[in-house]
Design a protein around this motif. Structure first.
Motif, mmCIF file in Angstrom:
data_model
loop_
_atom_site.group_PDB
_atom_site.id
_atom_site.type_symbol
_atom_site.label_atom_id
_atom_site.label_comp_id
_atom_site.label_asym_id
_atom_site.label_seq_id
_atom_site.Cartn_x
_atom_site.Cartn_y
_atom_site.Cartn_z
ATOM 1 N N ARG A 18 0.550 -1.144 0.063
ATOM 2 C CA ARG A 18 0.038 -0.165 0.021
ATOM 3 C C ARG A 18 0.883 1.165 -0.075
ATOM 4 N N ALA A 19 0.673 2.146 -0.972
ATOM 5 C CA ALA A 19 1.325 3.517 -0.889
ATOM 6 C C ALA A 19 0.505 4.720 -0.586
ATOM 7 N N THR A 20 0.966 5.461 0.405
ATOM 8 C CA THR A 20 0.569 6.736 0.850
ATOM 9 C C THR A 20 1.155 7.822 0.457
ATOM 10 N N ARG A 21 0.398 8.863 0.344
ATOM 11 C CA ARG A 21 1.323 10.326 -0.110
ATOM 12 C C ARG A 21 0.701 11.343 1.177
ATOM 13 N N LEU A 22 1.765 11.992 1.544
ATOM 14 C CA LEU A 22 1.453 13.172 2.390
ATOM 15 C C LEU A 22 0.354 13.954 2.115
ATOM 16 N N ALA A 23 -0.548 14.530 2.988
ATOM 17 C CA ALA A 23 -1.710 15.458 2.330
ATOM 18 C C ALA A 23 -1.344 16.901 2.174
ATOM 19 N N HIS A 24 -1.860 17.435 1.044
ATOM 20 C CA HIS A 24 -1.621 18.665 0.628
ATOM 21 C C HIS A 24 -2.831 19.432 0.863
ATOM 22 N N GLY A 25 -2.736 20.658 1.294
ATOM 23 C CA GLY A 25 -3.709 21.797 1.541
ATOM 24 C C GLY A 25 -3.143 22.762 2.142
ATOM 25 N N VAL A 26 -4.140 23.629 2.625
ATOM 26 C CA VAL A 26 -3.877 24.916 3.469
ATOM 27 C C VAL A 26 -2.890 24.778 4.656
ATOM 28 N N PRO A 27 -1.942 25.273 4.757
ATOM 29 C CA PRO A 27 -0.826 24.986 5.958
ATOM 30 C C PRO A 27 -1.591 25.461 7.263
ATOM 31 N N LEU A 28 -1.451 24.921 8.433
ATOM 32 C CA LEU A 28 -1.846 25.272 9.598
ATOM 33 C C LEU A 28 -1.508 26.518 9.838
ATOM 34 N N GLY A 29 -2.342 27.676 10.384
ATOM 35 C CA GLY A 29 -2.157 28.939 10.966
ATOM 36 C C GLY A 29 -1.998 29.885 9.510
ATOM 37 N N GLY A 30 -2.386 29.230 8.340
ATOM 38 C CA GLY A 30 -2.062 30.294 7.068
ATOM 39 C C GLY A 30 -3.548 30.851 6.976
ATOM 40 N N GLU A 31 -3.249 31.800 6.218
ATOM 41 C CA GLU A 31 -4.656 32.658 5.842
ATOM 42 C C GLU A 31 -4.976 32.314 4.456
ATOM 43 N N LEU A 32 -6.294 32.363 4.253
ATOM 44 C CA LEU A 32 -6.631 31.922 2.765
ATOM 45 C C LEU A 32 -6.292 32.996 1.986
ATOM 46 N N GLU A 33 -6.232 34.331 2.486
ATOM 47 C CA GLU A 33 -5.879 35.485 1.551
ATOM 48 C C GLU A 33 -4.494 35.135 0.947
ATOM 49 N N PHE A 34 -3.389 34.650 1.642
ATOM 50 C CA PHE A 34 -2.227 34.834 1.224
ATOM 51 C C PHE A 34 -1.664 33.308 0.583
ATOM 52 N N ILE A 35 -2.695 32.524 0.558
ATOM 53 C CA ILE A 35 -2.317 31.139 0.075
ATOM 54 C C ILE A 35 -2.277 31.325 -1.636
ATOM 55 N N ASP A 36 -1.132 30.503 -2.116
ATOM 56 C CA ASP A 36 -1.244 30.598 -3.464
ATOM 57 C C ASP A 36 -2.393 29.798 -4.069
ATOM 58 N N ARG A 37 -2.839 29.938 -5.559
ATOM 59 C CA ARG A 37 -4.048 29.584 -5.853
ATOM 60 C C ARG A 37 -4.056 28.072 -6.171
ATOM 61 N N GLY A 38 -2.812 27.550 -6.578
ATOM 62 C CA GLY A 38 -2.768 26.263 -6.694
ATOM 63 C C GLY A 38 -3.094 25.329 -5.710
ATOM 64 N N THR A 39 -2.521 25.822 -4.345
ATOM 65 C CA THR A 39 -2.748 25.078 -3.292
ATOM 66 C C THR A 39 -4.293 25.264 -2.794
ATOM 67 N N LEU A 40 -4.878 26.630 -2.933
ATOM 68 C CA LEU A 40 -6.110 26.600 -2.467
ATOM 69 C C LEU A 40 -6.907 25.907 -3.239
ATOM 70 N N ALA A 41 -6.822 25.914 -4.676
ATOM 71 C CA ALA A 41 -7.848 25.030 -5.622
ATOM 72 C C ALA A 41 -7.764 23.688 -5.355
ATOM 73 N N HIS A 42 -6.555 23.214 -4.869
ATOM 74 C CA HIS A 42 -6.358 21.692 -4.619
ATOM 75 C C HIS A 42 -7.283 21.370 -3.204
ATOM 76 N N ALA A 43 -6.892 22.266 -2.088
ATOM 77 C CA ALA A 43 -7.541 22.227 -0.588
ATOM 78 C C ALA A 43 -9.061 22.200 -0.917
ATOM 79 N N PHE A 44 -9.362 23.008 -1.934
ATOM 80 C CA PHE A 44 -10.926 23.315 -2.094
ATOM 81 C C PHE A 44 -11.470 22.039 -2.666
ATOM 82 N N GLY A 45 -10.729 21.287 -3.661
ATOM 83 C CA GLY A 45 -11.137 20.159 -4.422
ATOM 84 C C GLY A 45 -11.162 19.084 -3.578
ATOM 85 N N THR A 46 -10.320 18.742 -2.531
ATOM 86 C CA THR A 46 -10.129 17.719 -1.791
ATOM 87 C C THR A 46 -10.668 17.905 -0.386
ATOM 88 N N ARG A 47 -11.830 18.850 -0.382
ATOM 89 C CA ARG A 47 -12.249 19.064 1.018
ATOM 90 C C ARG A 47 -13.048 17.774 1.507
#
Lengths: 200, 200
Positions: A167-196
């Motif tokens: 079994r292979a697993t991958r580290l989770a990607h998304g909004v960093p803890l303590g990060g504010e949505l306003e300052f997060i890059d679009r790629g990361t935010l789109a990914h976090a939104f898609g994998t809610r």
């Protein structure tokens, strides 16, 4: 600049091999050690030589080690059913420092990058294949960097794992803890939104 | 943090003797040299040892030198009627790099600071007195830092010069070139205002 001493000029130049050290910092370091900390400088020189001469790569995980098998691989306290794959020794140190992970590691010493001449054999595919074939490993934690090349490497590793029935697993990607949505890059935010995920 | 290698942990700790290098930078430096630049690291170690072993202080100006008399003091091209007094070798390097000064230097290796046990004898007053008594020096350029202790030292030096019948000068203080009045500290601005000069 270094009125009166060619050795001083050479020392300043030598400091520039360190990352993040430019002309100004190198000068500051050289004057600092000469004026205030010759003991510390001698210790640094000794340890640099000791580290260069004696630190090689572990025969099992390819991480830094001064013995043939590193302390982590040799430790009986480690969970041998988990194998975390990282790109470099510094990534291994980051995982070790931040998480409570008690399994083993495998260091690729690079990432799949045909343009740099880095293919599966340079990344130790033989060694990794052997480990997977032994049947001891139950989970392959793929912790390559979330860059284009790191993702390609992760994809290749997941295929290797599937072929070996692991079994292979991958580290989770998304909004960093303590990060504010306003300052997060679009790629990361789109990914976090898609994998809610569902709040429970 | 440095899973598997005590030598690596020691190297990281040794890097912290450098100014401006904390835990994170030290780790980055250690991993960088081990992964990417062992040649540069060995050169750095060699030059550190060479510099520590062979760089001492010039017998004449007390600046850094690997010979008994430094290149500046020994140079026949230097104007022997000018003596610039600085607090430390790094100040000497700054004056040498920024100005076209072609005279000699005298390095105090400190500043008058009774609390730190630094008095005239620690600052080489005997050596300086001898130089002034020789009568070769026509101008003493006092380039101590514009701090409280530096100003006290400058005052003391000006008295020494007066006693020896030598003209003492001090670096000009004021608004730095390219600085904006809005961002300059009040002390400097008040000083610059008070010592304004006639436009010609």
């Amino acid at each position: 600049m270094t009125a009166g001493s060619p050795l001083l000029a050479e020392l300043i130049e030598a400091f520039r091999c360190l990352p993040g050290v430019g002309a100004k910092s190198a000068q500051r370091m050289a004057f600092h050690v000469l004026e205030r900390d010759r003991t510390g400088a001698r210790r640094l020189a000794d340890r640099l030589v000791a580290a260069i001469d004696r630190i090689g790569n572990c025969r099992q995980c390819r991480g830094f080690s001064e013995t043939e098998i590193c302390n982590v691989c040799a430790s009986p306290a480690r969970d041998r059913s988990l194998l975390c794959i990282v790109e470099s020794p510094v990534d291994q140190a980051a995982v070790e420092a931040a998480t409570g992970y008690r399994g083993l590691y495998f260091v690729l010493l690079g990432r799949l990058s045909p343009l740099d001449g880095l293919g599966p054999s340079e990344l130790g595919v033989d060694l990794l294949g052997e480990r997977l074939a032994q049947g001891e490993i139950k989970e392959l934690i793929v912790a390559t960097n979330p860059t284009v090349e790191g993702e390609a490497t992760a994809h290749w590793l997941s295929q290797l794992a599937r072929d070996a029935g692991v079994r292979a697993t991958r580290l989770a990607h998304g909004v960093p803890l303590g990060g504010e949505l306003e300052f997060i890059d679009r790629g990361t935010l789109a990914h976090a939104f898609g994998t809610r995920h569902t709040l429970t």
